[in-house]
Design an enzyme around this catalytic site. Structure first.
Site, mmCIF file in Angstrom:
data_model
loop_
_atom_site.group_PDB
_atom_site.id
_atom_site.type_symbol
_atom_site.label_atom_id
_atom_site.label_comp_id
_atom_site.label_asym_id
_atom_site.label_seq_id
_atom_site.Cartn_x
_atom_site.Cartn_y
_atom_site.Cartn_z
ATOM 1 N N HIS A 117 29.567 1.310 -9.799
ATOM 2 C CA HIS A 117 30.011 2.657 -9.438
ATOM 3 C C HIS A 117 29.173 3.075 -8.222
ATOM 4 O O HIS A 117 27.993 2.721 -8.134
ATOM 5 C CB HIS A 117 29.728 3.572 -10.632
ATOM 6 C CG HIS A 117 30.281 4.952 -10.521
ATOM 7 N ND1 HIS A 117 29.722 5.921 -9.729
ATOM 8 C CD2 HIS A 117 31.349 5.542 -11.130
ATOM 9 C CE1 HIS A 117 30.412 7.047 -9.851
ATOM 10 N NE2 HIS A 117 31.416 6.838 -10.690
ATOM 11 N N ASP A 193 22.578 0.872 -15.187
ATOM 12 C CA ASP A 193 23.504 2.004 -15.246
ATOM 13 C C ASP A 193 24.263 1.885 -16.573
ATOM 14 O O ASP A 193 25.174 1.067 -16.716
ATOM 15 C CB ASP A 193 24.466 1.955 -14.058
ATOM 16 C CG ASP A 193 25.497 3.085 -14.108
ATOM 17 O OD1 ASP A 193 25.557 3.785 -15.138
ATOM 18 O OD2 ASP A 193 26.244 3.254 -13.129
ATOM 19 N N GLN A 196 28.586 3.589 -19.131
ATOM 20 C CA GLN A 196 29.743 3.192 -19.927
ATOM 21 C C GLN A 196 29.353 2.414 -21.186
ATOM 22 O O GLN A 196 30.228 1.982 -21.924
ATOM 23 C CB GLN A 196 30.732 2.367 -19.083
ATOM 24 C CG GLN A 196 31.287 3.108 -17.881
ATOM 25 C CD GLN A 196 32.092 4.364 -18.255
ATOM 26 O OE1 GLN A 196 32.479 4.571 -19.404
ATOM 27 N NE2 GLN A 196 32.333 5.204 -17.264
ATOM 28 N N LYS A 219 30.160 11.809 -21.040
ATOM 29 C CA LYS A 219 31.026 10.674 -21.397
ATOM 30 C C LYS A 219 30.849 10.287 -22.864
ATOM 31 O O LYS A 219 31.506 9.390 -23.358
ATOM 32 C CB LYS A 219 30.723 9.474 -20.501
ATOM 33 C CG LYS A 219 31.050 9.713 -19.017
ATOM 34 C CD LYS A 219 30.894 8.449 -18.228
ATOM 35 C CE LYS A 219 30.759 8.679 -16.735
ATOM 36 N NZ LYS A 219 31.956 9.138 -16.070
HETATM 37 C C1 LIG Z 1 29.400 3.333 -14.386
HETATM 38 C C2 LIG Z 1 29.212 4.756 -13.952
HETATM 39 N N1 LIG Z 1 28.068 5.126 -13.362
HETATM 40 C C3 LIG Z 1 27.841 6.388 -12.978
HETATM 41 C C4 LIG Z 1 28.785 7.368 -13.151
HETATM 42 C C5 LIG Z 1 28.500 8.756 -12.691
HETATM 43 O O1 LIG Z 1 28.431 9.658 -13.759
HETATM 44 P P1 LIG Z 1 28.199 11.195 -13.453
HETATM 45 O O2 LIG Z 1 29.364 11.637 -12.597
HETATM 46 O O3 LIG Z 1 28.181 11.891 -14.762
HETATM 47 O O4 LIG Z 1 26.933 11.297 -12.707
HETATM 48 C C6 LIG Z 1 30.006 7.032 -13.729
HETATM 49 C C7 LIG Z 1 31.074 8.043 -13.870
HETATM 50 O O5 LIG Z 1 32.239 7.737 -13.908
HETATM 51 C C8 LIG Z 1 30.220 5.706 -14.150
HETATM 52 O O6 LIG Z 1 31.366 5.320 -14.737
#
Ligand SMILES: Cc1ncc(COP(=O)(O)O)c(C=O)c1O
Length: 404
Positions: A117, A193, A196, A219
């Site tokens: 991401h 990270d 998910q 999430k």
């Molecule tokens: C793998 C991953 N990392 C980071 C994020 C970012 O999350 P946030 O928008 O809550 O900071 C997401 C959001 O979709 C994600 O799926």
């Protein structure tokens, strides 16, 4: 098949809703909504400052939530849990702190994967720009896992940080991070990270042998505005805070300041106190329904059904991700050459079917696969086999209606 739809009050106001966007944000269970709002009514005040019972009551909930999060992810102590605003903020904070601590410098390398991401790419690119480091991308193999041969090629002596998603937010693939962490030298920080994997209740920071991990509460049924940065206690202690103000300080004089103890030195300003209450009840909710096992069982049933529907799908369609139920979470990203996917998502939206169309903040992955985007259906514990059927039926109709 188990299903927890009735725990989610949104379906009372939207009875026809088919919510397939849990990867973006999970719906909120009644118990979390009620407990968080009860906290605001009965126990809310600012924490760490008031010597009165209401502030102490709020502090008890705040500290309890840290313990709950620490247990949930296998951390050694609540002192390792830093609350931030979301996952993105957590990583920006970490990257900023690493820069201030001089942990990454000119000529150093940061390795990420093609599946990240952007939240786990851009903060590193910005850090690299500032200190004269570089960011390199590890490729994926045909099973959408990390390409370990490519990793070994790129993992030279200059690598200081390996920052990887535990699960891809596009393909749903659970990466083999345990295998990877066994290959790392002691002078490399492994940053995970977990945005998910925490929602699937299978993040275990000890099993991954990670140094830092981060994820986001919304999430996993908690409120928006509450993120988690976990770090090994010795590292959090050694690391200089990226920002300073207010409650993160022991003392300030005309000559300087002293940062507070852990984890508060990394939590400048008033934190999201209701958010802490909400993640506390969100985790209790996840545990009350059977945690990882239940979530996995529901996912397996839904994904197996989706894969059957895809086998007989009458239009050209490609699934970006594993073709089986194992080693993955319930994220299904479809590349559909015959239509504009934004139009298709709108068509589905008009029929109360909530999906995402686009690159899902993971552009390098789309480039690697040479797709302009996908329609992503991401599953939650409130989804049913009927939801999957209505989704694919509407996709078939939508593609027929919108075909170029
Ligand atoms: C793998 C991953 N990392 C980071 C994020 C970012 O999350 P946030 O928008 O809550 O900071 C997401 C959001 O979709 C994600 O799926």
């Amino acid at each position: 098949m188990k299903n927890f739809r009735s725990d989610f009050p949104v379906f009372e106001t939207h009875p026809n809703l088919i919510y397939l966007d849990s990867t973006a944000s999970a719906l909120k269970p009644r118990i979390v909504i009620e407990e968080t709002s009860r906290f605001s009514v009965e126990s809310y005040a600012n924490i760490h400052r008031g010597a009165y019972p209401l502030s102490e009551a709020a502090e008890i909930v705040y500290d309890r939530s840290k313990k709950r999060v620490a247990n949930f992810i296998g951390a050694n102590s609540p002192a390792e849990i830093v609350y931030t605003y979301n996952a993105t903020y957590a990583l920006n904070y970490l990257a900023g702190s690493m820069r201030r601590s001089g942990w990454i410098g000119r000529g150093d390398k940061i390795l990420v994967s093609l599946a990240e991401h952007h939240a786990n790419v851009v903060p590193w690119q910005m850090l690299a720009e500032e200190v004269g480091a570089t960011v390199e991308f590890v490729r994926l193999d045909e099973s959408y896992d990390l390409d370990f041969a490519d990793f070994e090629r790129k993992y030279d002596d200059s690598v200081r940080v390996v920052a990887l998603a535990h699960v891809s937010n596009v393909t749903g693939k659970i990466f083999s991070l345990e295998r990877l962490s066994a290959m790392l030298r002691d002078d490399t920080y492994l940053v995970v990270d977990a945005s998910q994997s925490a929602p699937g209740a299978f993040l275990d920071v000890q099993m991954l042998d990670a140094d830092f991990a981060f994820f986001t509460g919304h999430k996993m049924f908690a409120e928006t505005g509450l993120g988690v940065l976990w770090g090994r206690e010795d590292l959090l202690r050694e690391m200089r805070p990226a920002f300073g103000w207010g409650g993160a300080i022991n003392w300030v004089s005309e000559d300087g300041y002293e940062s507070a103890g852990l984890p508060y030195r990394h939590e400048p300003g008033t934190p999201h106190i209701q958010g802490a209450a909400s993640i506390d009840s969100a985790i209790r909710y996840i545990e009350s329904i059977g945690g990882r096992e239940t979530i996995n069982e529901i996912k397996n049933g839904l994904v197996a059904h989706a894969l059957r529907r895809l086998e007989e799908f009458p239009h050209p369609i490609d699934l970006l991700g594993p073709r089986g139920v194992e080693g993955r979470v319930g994220i299904l990203s479809h590349s559909i050459p015959d239509v504009h996917i934004a139009d298709l998502a709108e068509y589905l939206g008009e029929r109360d079917i909530c999906v995402r169309a686009g690159l899902h903040c993971a552009e390098p992955l789309a480039r690697w696969r040479d797709v302009r985007g996908t329609v992503r259906a991401s599953l939650g514990i409130y989804n049913t086999i009927e939801d999957i059927d209505r989704f694919y039926d509407a996709m078939i109709d939508g593609i027929t209606a919108l075909r170029r």
